[in-house]
Design a protein around this motif. Structure first.
Motif, PDB file in Angstrom:
ATOM      1  N   GLN A   3     -34.794 -20.717  -8.777  1.00  0.00           N
ATOM      2  CA  GLN A   3     -34.962 -19.596  -9.711  1.00  0.00           C
ATOM      3  C   GLN A   3     -34.367 -19.977 -11.053  1.00  0.00           C
ATOM      4  O   GLN A   3     -33.293 -20.589 -11.107  1.00  0.00           O
ATOM      5  CB  GLN A   3     -34.306 -18.338  -9.155  1.00  0.00           C
ATOM      6  CG  GLN A   3     -35.000 -17.827  -7.892  1.00  0.00           C
ATOM      7  CD  GLN A   3     -34.401 -16.539  -7.377  1.00  0.00           C
ATOM      8  OE1 GLN A   3     -33.202 -16.307  -7.507  1.00  0.00           O
ATOM      9  NE2 GLN A   3     -35.235 -15.691  -6.800  1.00  0.00           N
ATOM     10  N   LEU A   4     -35.061 -19.597 -12.108  1.00  0.00           N
ATOM     11  CA  LEU A   4     -34.692 -20.031 -13.448  1.00  0.00           C
ATOM     12  C   LEU A   4     -34.478 -18.820 -14.351  1.00  0.00           C
ATOM     13  O   LEU A   4     -35.303 -17.903 -14.364  1.00  0.00           O
ATOM     14  CB  LEU A   4     -35.807 -20.903 -14.029  1.00  0.00           C
ATOM     15  CG  LEU A   4     -36.228 -22.100 -13.169  1.00  0.00           C
ATOM     16  CD1 LEU A   4     -37.469 -22.763 -13.739  1.00  0.00           C
ATOM     17  CD2 LEU A   4     -35.091 -23.101 -13.049  1.00  0.00           C
ATOM     18  N   VAL A   5     -33.385 -18.845 -15.110  1.00  0.00           N
ATOM     19  CA  VAL A   5     -33.074 -17.746 -16.024  1.00  0.00           C
ATOM     20  C   VAL A   5     -32.723 -18.324 -17.392  1.00  0.00           C
ATOM     21  O   VAL A   5     -31.744 -19.067 -17.525  1.00  0.00           O
ATOM     22  CB  VAL A   5     -31.903 -16.902 -15.505  1.00  0.00           C
ATOM     23  CG1 VAL A   5     -31.582 -15.781 -16.503  1.00  0.00           C
ATOM     24  CG2 VAL A   5     -32.226 -16.323 -14.130  1.00  0.00           C
ATOM     25  N   PHE A  37     -41.677 -24.734 -22.140  1.00  0.00           N
ATOM     26  CA  PHE A  37     -42.982 -24.368 -22.675  1.00  0.00           C
ATOM     27  C   PHE A  37     -42.784 -23.190 -23.617  1.00  0.00           C
ATOM     28  O   PHE A  37     -41.739 -22.531 -23.595  1.00  0.00           O
ATOM     29  CB  PHE A  37     -43.935 -23.947 -21.541  1.00  0.00           C
ATOM     30  CG  PHE A  37     -44.433 -25.084 -20.707  1.00  0.00           C
ATOM     31  CD1 PHE A  37     -43.612 -25.702 -19.775  1.00  0.00           C
ATOM     32  CD2 PHE A  37     -45.733 -25.544 -20.833  1.00  0.00           C
ATOM     33  CE1 PHE A  37     -44.067 -26.758 -18.998  1.00  0.00           C
ATOM     34  CE2 PHE A  37     -46.214 -26.585 -20.052  1.00  0.00           C
ATOM     35  CZ  PHE A  37     -45.375 -27.191 -19.131  1.00  0.00           C
ATOM     36  N   ARG A  38     -43.797 -22.912 -24.407  1.00  0.00           N
ATOM     37  CA  ARG A  38     -43.740 -21.729 -25.252  1.00  0.00           C
ATOM     38  C   ARG A  38     -45.110 -21.093 -25.393  1.00  0.00           C
ATOM     39  O   ARG A  38     -46.130 -21.768 -25.237  1.00  0.00           O
ATOM     40  CB  ARG A  38     -43.173 -22.067 -26.634  1.00  0.00           C
ATOM     41  CG  ARG A  38     -44.107 -22.881 -27.530  1.00  0.00           C
ATOM     42  CD  ARG A  38     -43.425 -23.240 -28.829  1.00  0.00           C
ATOM     43  NE  ARG A  38     -44.347 -23.859 -29.772  1.00  0.00           N
ATOM     44  CZ  ARG A  38     -43.977 -24.345 -30.955  1.00  0.00           C
ATOM     45  NH1 ARG A  38     -42.700 -24.294 -31.342  1.00  0.00           N
ATOM     46  NH2 ARG A  38     -44.882 -24.883 -31.771  1.00  0.00           N
ATOM     47  N   GLN A  39     -45.099 -19.805 -25.687  1.00  0.00           N
ATOM     48  CA  GLN A  39     -46.344 -19.087 -25.934  1.00  0.00           C
ATOM     49  C   GLN A  39     -46.143 -18.184 -27.130  1.00  0.00           C
ATOM     50  O   GLN A  39     -45.365 -17.216 -27.062  1.00  0.00           O
ATOM     51  CB  GLN A  39     -46.785 -18.282 -24.723  1.00  0.00           C
ATOM     52  CG  GLN A  39     -48.158 -17.645 -24.903  1.00  0.00           C
ATOM     53  CD  GLN A  39     -48.739 -17.130 -23.602  1.00  0.00           C
ATOM     54  OE1 GLN A  39     -48.035 -16.984 -22.604  1.00  0.00           O
ATOM     55  NE2 GLN A  39     -50.040 -16.870 -23.600  1.00  0.00           N
ATOM     56  N   CYS A  95     -40.153 -20.550 -22.255  1.00  0.00           N
ATOM     57  CA  CYS A  95     -39.900 -20.514 -20.817  1.00  0.00           C
ATOM     58  C   CYS A  95     -39.495 -21.890 -20.329  1.00  0.00           C
ATOM     59  O   CYS A  95     -40.056 -22.895 -20.776  1.00  0.00           O
ATOM     60  CB  CYS A  95     -41.161 -20.095 -20.058  1.00  0.00           C
ATOM     61  SG  CYS A  95     -41.712 -18.430 -20.369  1.00  0.00           S
ATOM     62  N   CYS A  96     -38.562 -21.918 -19.401  1.00  0.00           N
ATOM     63  CA  CYS A  96     -38.276 -23.193 -18.762  1.00  0.00           C
ATOM     64  C   CYS A  96     -39.040 -23.280 -17.450  1.00  0.00           C
ATOM     65  O   CYS A  96     -39.482 -22.262 -16.896  1.00  0.00           O
ATOM     66  CB  CYS A  96     -36.786 -23.405 -18.555  1.00  0.00           C
ATOM     67  SG  CYS A  96     -36.012 -22.342 -17.351  1.00  0.00           S
ATOM     68  N   ASP A 110     -44.357 -25.999 -10.862  1.00  0.00           N
ATOM     69  CA  ASP A 110     -44.317 -25.119  -9.704  1.00  0.00           C
ATOM     70  C   ASP A 110     -43.506 -23.859  -9.958  1.00  0.00           C
ATOM     71  O   ASP A 110     -43.804 -22.798  -9.404  1.00  0.00           O
ATOM     72  CB  ASP A 110     -43.710 -25.860  -8.499  1.00  0.00           C
ATOM     73  CG  ASP A 110     -44.704 -26.809  -7.855  1.00  0.00           C
ATOM     74  OD1 ASP A 110     -44.253 -27.710  -7.122  1.00  0.00           O
ATOM     75  OD2 ASP A 110     -45.911 -26.652  -8.072  1.00  0.00           O
ATOM     76  N   TYR A 111     -42.441 -23.964 -10.750  1.00  0.00           N
ATOM     77  CA  TYR A 111     -41.516 -22.851 -10.919  1.00  0.00           C
ATOM     78  C   TYR A 111     -41.333 -22.527 -12.396  1.00  0.00           C
ATOM     79  O   TYR A 111     -41.236 -23.421 -13.236  1.00  0.00           O
ATOM     80  CB  TYR A 111     -40.154 -23.185 -10.297  1.00  0.00           C
ATOM     81  CG  TYR A 111     -40.242 -23.562  -8.851  1.00  0.00           C
ATOM     82  CD1 TYR A 111     -40.114 -24.888  -8.449  1.00  0.00           C
ATOM     83  CD2 TYR A 111     -40.480 -22.595  -7.864  1.00  0.00           C
ATOM     84  CE1 TYR A 111     -40.220 -25.243  -7.117  1.00  0.00           C
ATOM     85  CE2 TYR A 111     -40.577 -22.949  -6.535  1.00  0.00           C
ATOM     86  CZ  TYR A 111     -40.450 -24.269  -6.166  1.00  0.00           C
ATOM     87  OH  TYR A 111     -40.556 -24.615  -4.854  1.00  0.00           O
ATOM     88  N   TRP A 112     -41.240 -21.220 -12.668  1.00  0.00           N
ATOM     89  CA  TRP A 112     -41.121 -20.736 -14.042  1.00  0.00           C
ATOM     90  C   TRP A 112     -40.001 -19.710 -14.165  1.00  0.00           C
ATOM     91  O   TRP A 112     -39.757 -18.926 -13.242  1.00  0.00           O
ATOM     92  CB  TRP A 112     -42.415 -20.033 -14.475  1.00  0.00           C
ATOM     93  CG  TRP A 112     -43.586 -20.934 -14.605  1.00  0.00           C
ATOM     94  CD1 TRP A 112     -44.502 -21.215 -13.642  1.00  0.00           C
ATOM     95  CD2 TRP A 112     -43.977 -21.657 -15.766  1.00  0.00           C
ATOM     96  NE1 TRP A 112     -45.451 -22.087 -14.136  1.00  0.00           N
ATOM     97  CE2 TRP A 112     -45.148 -22.370 -15.438  1.00  0.00           C
ATOM     98  CE3 TRP A 112     -43.454 -21.777 -17.045  1.00  0.00           C
ATOM     99  CZ2 TRP A 112     -45.810 -23.188 -16.346  1.00  0.00           C
ATOM    100  CZ3 TRP A 112     -44.111 -22.593 -17.962  1.00  0.00           C
ATOM    101  CH2 TRP A 112     -45.276 -23.289 -17.611  1.00  0.00           C
ATOM    102  N   GLY A 113     -39.376 -19.700 -15.340  1.00  0.00           N
ATOM    103  CA  GLY A 113     -38.479 -18.617 -15.680  1.00  0.00           C
ATOM    104  C   GLY A 113     -39.255 -17.505 -16.372  1.00  0.00           C
ATOM    105  O   GLY A 113     -40.461 -17.642 -16.624  1.00  0.00           O
ATOM    106  N   GLN A 114     -38.555 -16.423 -16.699  1.00  0.00           N
ATOM    107  CA  GLN A 114     -39.207 -15.266 -17.321  1.00  0.00           C
ATOM    108  C   GLN A 114     -39.399 -15.447 -18.824  1.00  0.00           C
ATOM    109  O   GLN A 114     -40.271 -14.807 -19.417  1.00  0.00           O
ATOM    110  CB  GLN A 114     -38.374 -14.006 -17.069  1.00  0.00           C
ATOM    111  CG  GLN A 114     -38.374 -13.574 -15.610  1.00  0.00           C
ATOM    112  CD  GLN A 114     -39.743 -13.187 -15.123  1.00  0.00           C
ATOM    113  OE1 GLN A 114     -40.466 -12.425 -15.769  1.00  0.00           O
ATOM    114  NE2 GLN A 114     -40.152 -13.720 -13.981  1.00  0.00           N
TER     115      GLN A 114
END
Length: 122
Positions: A3-5, A37-39, A95-96, A110-114
């Motif tokens: 889990q990523l925060v 990453f960024r959006q 996001c990380c 596979d896994y993303w933070g919020q």
């Protein structure tokens, strides 16, 4: 599973700096390659930077080379993104991400933070 925060986002003037952090749960943090990453508003999500499990190699999108630095502290289960010389076009949700593979993490982790909002004003 991990889990990523994220934290550290905020409002900054153009030319300023911010340091983002991403804290990971679990005891296998060093088994994951990590990335940011960024959006931006109205844009597709895009790769920013990645770092290998040991931190020995890093990869960057062309638009951040020389301005952003990704790093990690495996003892603290944390990955960082130091952002300097920020521009208004850097405004985005950052996001990380985590993945076993340094190749796959740059395409479909596979896994993303919020995510954490970064806003750069003129």
């Amino acid at each position: 599973q991990v889990q990523l925060v994220e934290s550290g986002g905020g409002l900054v003037q153009a030319g300023g700096s911010l340091r983002l952090s991403c804290a990971a749960s679990g005891r296998t943090f060093s088994s994951y390659a990590m990335a940011w990453f960024r959006q931006g508003p109205g844009k597709e999500r895009e790769f920013v930077a990645a770092i290998t499990k040991s931190g020995g190699s890093t990869y960057y999108a062309d638009f951040v080379k020389g301005r952003f630095t990704i790093s990690r502290d495996n003892a603290k289960n944390t990955v960082y993104l130091q952002m300097n010389s920020l521009k208004p076009e850097d405004t985005a949700v950052y996001c990380c991400a985590a993945d076993w593979s340094i190749i796959n993490i740059q395409r479909k982790p596979d896994y993303w933070g919020q995510g954490t909002q970064v806003t750069v004003s003129l």
